[in-house]
Every structure is written in C-alpha cells, then in structure tokens.
Design a protein around this motif. Structure first.
Motif, PDB file in Angstrom:
ATOM      1  N   ILE A 251     -11.214   7.943  -4.741  1.00  0.00           N
ATOM      2  CA  ILE A 251     -11.097   6.459  -4.183  1.00  0.00           C
ATOM      3  C   ILE A 251      -9.643   6.292  -4.415  1.00  0.00           C
ATOM      4  CG2 ILE A 251     -11.677   4.151  -4.482  1.00  0.00           C
ATOM      5  CD1 ILE A 251     -14.732   4.919  -4.663  1.00  0.00           C
ATOM      6  N   GLY A 252      -9.121   6.347  -5.610  1.00  0.00           N
ATOM      7  CA  GLY A 252      -7.993   6.062  -6.193  1.00  0.00           C
ATOM      8  C   GLY A 252      -6.717   7.274  -6.341  1.00  0.00           C
ATOM      9  N   GLY A 253      -7.093   8.267  -6.080  1.00  0.00           N
ATOM     10  CA  GLY A 253      -6.481   9.339  -6.184  1.00  0.00           C
ATOM     11  C   GLY A 253      -5.880   9.869  -4.843  1.00  0.00           C
ATOM     12  N   ALA A 254      -6.020   9.443  -3.525  1.00  0.00           N
ATOM     13  CA  ALA A 254      -5.653   9.914  -2.639  1.00  0.00           C
ATOM     14  C   ALA A 254      -4.105   9.526  -2.020  1.00  0.00           C
ATOM     15  CB  ALA A 254      -6.741   9.438  -1.278  1.00  0.00           C
ATOM     16  N   ILE A 255      -3.670   8.824  -3.062  1.00  0.00           N
ATOM     17  CA  ILE A 255      -2.227   8.260  -2.663  1.00  0.00           C
ATOM     18  C   ILE A 255      -1.268   9.204  -2.205  1.00  0.00           C
ATOM     19  CG2 ILE A 255      -0.112   7.303  -3.784  1.00  0.00           C
ATOM     20  CD1 ILE A 255      -1.871   5.829  -5.757  1.00  0.00           C
ATOM     21  N   GLY A 265      -3.510   3.422   4.269  1.00  0.00           N
ATOM     22  CA  GLY A 265      -4.759   3.219   3.389  1.00  0.00           C
ATOM     23  C   GLY A 265      -4.292   2.532   2.185  1.00  0.00           C
ATOM     24  N   VAL A 266      -5.274   2.348   1.165  1.00  0.00           N
ATOM     25  CA  VAL A 266      -4.985   1.555  -0.050  1.00  0.00           C
ATOM     26  C   VAL A 266      -3.833   2.239  -0.845  1.00  0.00           C
ATOM     27  CG1 VAL A 266      -5.948   0.865  -2.134  1.00  0.00           C
ATOM     28  CG2 VAL A 266      -7.345   0.536   0.133  1.00  0.00           C
ATOM     29  N   GLY A 267      -3.960   3.644  -0.921  1.00  0.00           N
ATOM     30  CA  GLY A 267      -3.037   4.307  -1.479  1.00  0.00           C
ATOM     31  C   GLY A 267      -1.451   3.838  -1.302  1.00  0.00           C
ATOM     32  N   ASN A 268      -1.430   4.171   0.113  1.00  0.00           N
ATOM     33  CA  ASN A 268      -0.198   3.772   0.769  1.00  0.00           C
ATOM     34  C   ASN A 268       0.306   2.300   0.222  1.00  0.00           C
ATOM     35  OD1 ASN A 268       2.326   4.041   2.190  1.00  0.00           O
ATOM     36  ND2 ASN A 268       1.214   5.296   3.754  1.00  0.00           N
ATOM     37  N   LEU A 269      -0.623   1.317   0.419  1.00  0.00           N
ATOM     38  CA  LEU A 269      -0.346  -0.019   0.241  1.00  0.00           C
ATOM     39  C   LEU A 269       0.025  -0.228  -1.335  1.00  0.00           C
ATOM     40  CD1 LEU A 269      -0.456  -3.004   0.962  1.00  0.00           C
ATOM     41  CD2 LEU A 269      -2.856  -2.931   0.226  1.00  0.00           C
ATOM     42  N   VAL A 270      -0.437   0.660  -2.252  1.00  0.00           N
ATOM     43  CA  VAL A 270      -0.344   0.496  -3.721  1.00  0.00           C
ATOM     44  C   VAL A 270       1.346   1.014  -4.009  1.00  0.00           C
ATOM     45  CG1 VAL A 270      -0.665   1.099  -5.917  1.00  0.00           C
ATOM     46  CG2 VAL A 270      -2.617   0.761  -4.379  1.00  0.00           C
ATOM     47  N   VAL A 271       1.492   2.141  -3.181  1.00  0.00           N
ATOM     48  CA  VAL A 271       2.946   2.494  -3.560  1.00  0.00           C
ATOM     49  C   VAL A 271       3.933   1.637  -2.910  1.00  0.00           C
ATOM     50  CG1 VAL A 271       4.486   4.525  -2.528  1.00  0.00           C
ATOM     51  CG2 VAL A 271       2.267   4.954  -3.196  1.00  0.00           C
TER      52      VAL A 271
END
Length: 313
Positions: A251-255, A265-271
């Motif tokens: 969930i959190g490691g697919a960045i 996705g959420v990972g791209n958003l966090v980056v």
C-alpha cells in the motif's frame, strides 16, 4: 476477545499519535519553503510572507501542530497548499489505481509464492527446490524499477501488448484503465512473491517433519491430502503473517513502481508533495498509510482464529 480488541485499538491510537507527531515535525526539518516554491523565484519577501500567513505557516510549530491535531479530531486531514482542495479529496482521487495495483500485486505474489513454496518444501533438495530457491533469491535482489523498465521495453515498446505508462483518460472504461495495471502488477507481484515463497517453504518444512504428518501417511491418506489438508493447514499462520505484511507494505511501498509507469496513484501524489513541500498532503497521506498498516496487522491477527482454532486471545 472484547478486552483484546479494546487493547489493540488503544495501541493503534497511540501508534497513530506517534506517527502524526513524527511526520509533522520531520516534514518541517526538510529545507525549502512551500510558499517560496509556489510563488517562484520572482516573488518578493512580502509576497512570500503574506502567503505563509494565509496558510498559518508563520505561526510557531507547536501552535501549528495543535491546530492540526484539532483538525484531525474532526476528521479533517487539512487543505493542500498546491492542489487547493482538501487532502482527503486528493487522496480519494488517487486511491483507485493504488488500490487496484495493490490487490492485483498481492494476488500475483500469492499465486506464485504459495504453490512454489509448497512444491519446494515437498521436494526438498531436488532440482525443482533449487530452481525455486534460486528464483526467490533473484526476486528479492531485483530492483523493482529495473524490472519494470525491462518489462516495459519488451511488452509495451517491443510487442505493443500493453500501454507504456499512464492510467488512461478519465472517460475510458474501467477495463481499459485496468489494462494499464498489468505490467506494474506483475512487477510488484514477482518481486514480493520471493518473500512469500521462502516463508511458505520454511513453514512447510517445519510441519512436514512433525509426528502427525507421519501418522497421516501411515493411515494411507493420499499425498495430496496429507500436504494440503494436514501440512498446509498447520503451516498457514507464518504464511498469513507474511501475506499481511506484504499487503501492508504494498500500500505504501508502490511509489517507485507508480513513478516508473506514470500511474496517478497515492505514491505519485506523495512524491509530488515532497518535491513541493506540500506539508498537509505529506502528513495526511502518511497518516492514512500508517492507519491502514495497523488495521491490516489487526485483521491478520484475527485471521489466525479462523485458520487455527487453538489460537486464543
């Protein structure tokens, strides 16, 4: 059970409070000012100060932290500085590709890791065991971004079977969007299947040497029944543990994978939020991921009761 659940939920609240505290203050330690980044190099000091004041960034950190905790108490993750909308809305908009990617990846990882781990344990020391053990070591060593680029070059650029990147246009059908997730799901599934394979093999080897397995064989039961009904059933708890941890990590490691394949996705958003110092998005996303992590751990513990009735809480 009620007492156990109450203690676990109490522990979850403590964990999330610690995560919220660490995330809030660590994000402020990073160099860079979101107001200066937003306004650009041509902005004056007065313009930057005015924008900082409008978002409350000019207040002392303890004051900002208390204000943020108050917003969290009301279920509000804050307002994105750059996206100009609530963090909850921004996360929900990016949740679909990350959710499907996580589900497909854990399915592929389980479909590879569980059967291969069982076969490697049953034929311990044989050629098939050495092949699967070598695959597990290779899968654990391959960088996901490199593996993704290789698959992209072969199946997207070379053969044209899959899209190179992206998640499709907003108006396309769900099947078309899911088509974009095939390659990234395979990347994450293969890489994470290595750990599942190794744990399944080790757990099965421990059980296959037990007395009740020899007794089941002495009764004349078929080898398939002995392996699946007696051995696998008693080896599932460590396997379920690693499956739960893998699911939570995905969930959190697919960045990296989302970045390679251009998935929104959420990972791209966090980056993007880290690069722009969008504090509310960073804080909200990491807090949600931490909450999902502890909930999955709780669900994994409760699943032990279904797999093994001897487990008591």
């Amino acid at each position: 059970m009620t007492r156990y659940l109450a203690s676990r939920f109490g522990g979850m609240v403590v964990v999330l409070m610690l995560v919220a505290t660490l995330v809030f203050f660590i994000t402020r330690l990073a160099p860079g000012d979101p107001a200066a980044i937003m306004l650009g190099d041509q902005a004056t000091a007065a313009d930057i100060a005015k924008l900082r004041a409008s978002y409350g960034l000019d207040k002392p950190l303890p004051v900002q932290f208390v204000y943020w905790l108050g917003e969290l108490a009301h279920g509000n993750l804050g307002q994105s500085i750059f996206l100009q909308r609530p963090v909850t809305q921004a996360l929900l908009e990016r949740a679909e590709p990350t959710s499907f990617l996580t589900l497909f990846s854990i399915f592929i990882a389980a479909m590879i890791g569980l059967p291969c781990g069982i076969i490697a344990a049953v034929w311990r020391g044989k050629t098939i065991d050495q092949i699967f053990s070598g695959f597990a070591m290779l899968g654990a060593s391959i960088p996901s971004f490199w593996f993704g680029l290789i698959l992209m070059q072969i199946f997207a650029v070379g053969l044209g079977w899959f899209p190179v990147a992206g998640y499709g246009d907003p108006g396309v059908a769900l099947s078309e969007r899911l088509h974009h997730l095939v390659l990234p799901s395979i990347v994450l599934g293969v890489v994470n299947s290595a750990l599942i394979l190794r744990f399944t093999r080790a757990s099965m080897l421990d059980v296959l040497s037990d007395d009740h397995i020899r007794t089941a064989r002495a009764k004349g039961l078929s080898e398939a029944r002995v392996i699946l009904r007696h051995a696998l059933a008693n080896a599932l708890i460590p396997v379920i543990t690693v499956l739960g941890l893998t699911f939570a990590l995905l969930i959190g490691g697919a960045i990296v994978t989302e970045t390679v394949f251009g998935l929104p996705g959420v990972g791209n958003l966090v980056v993007s939020a880290v690069l722009r110092r969008d504090y509310p998005v960073i804080q909200g996303a990491l807090l949600v991921i931490a909450a999902l992590y502890v909930l999955i751990n709780l669900a994994t513990d409760l699943l032990y009761l279904v797999v093994d009735p001897r487990v008591k809480y």
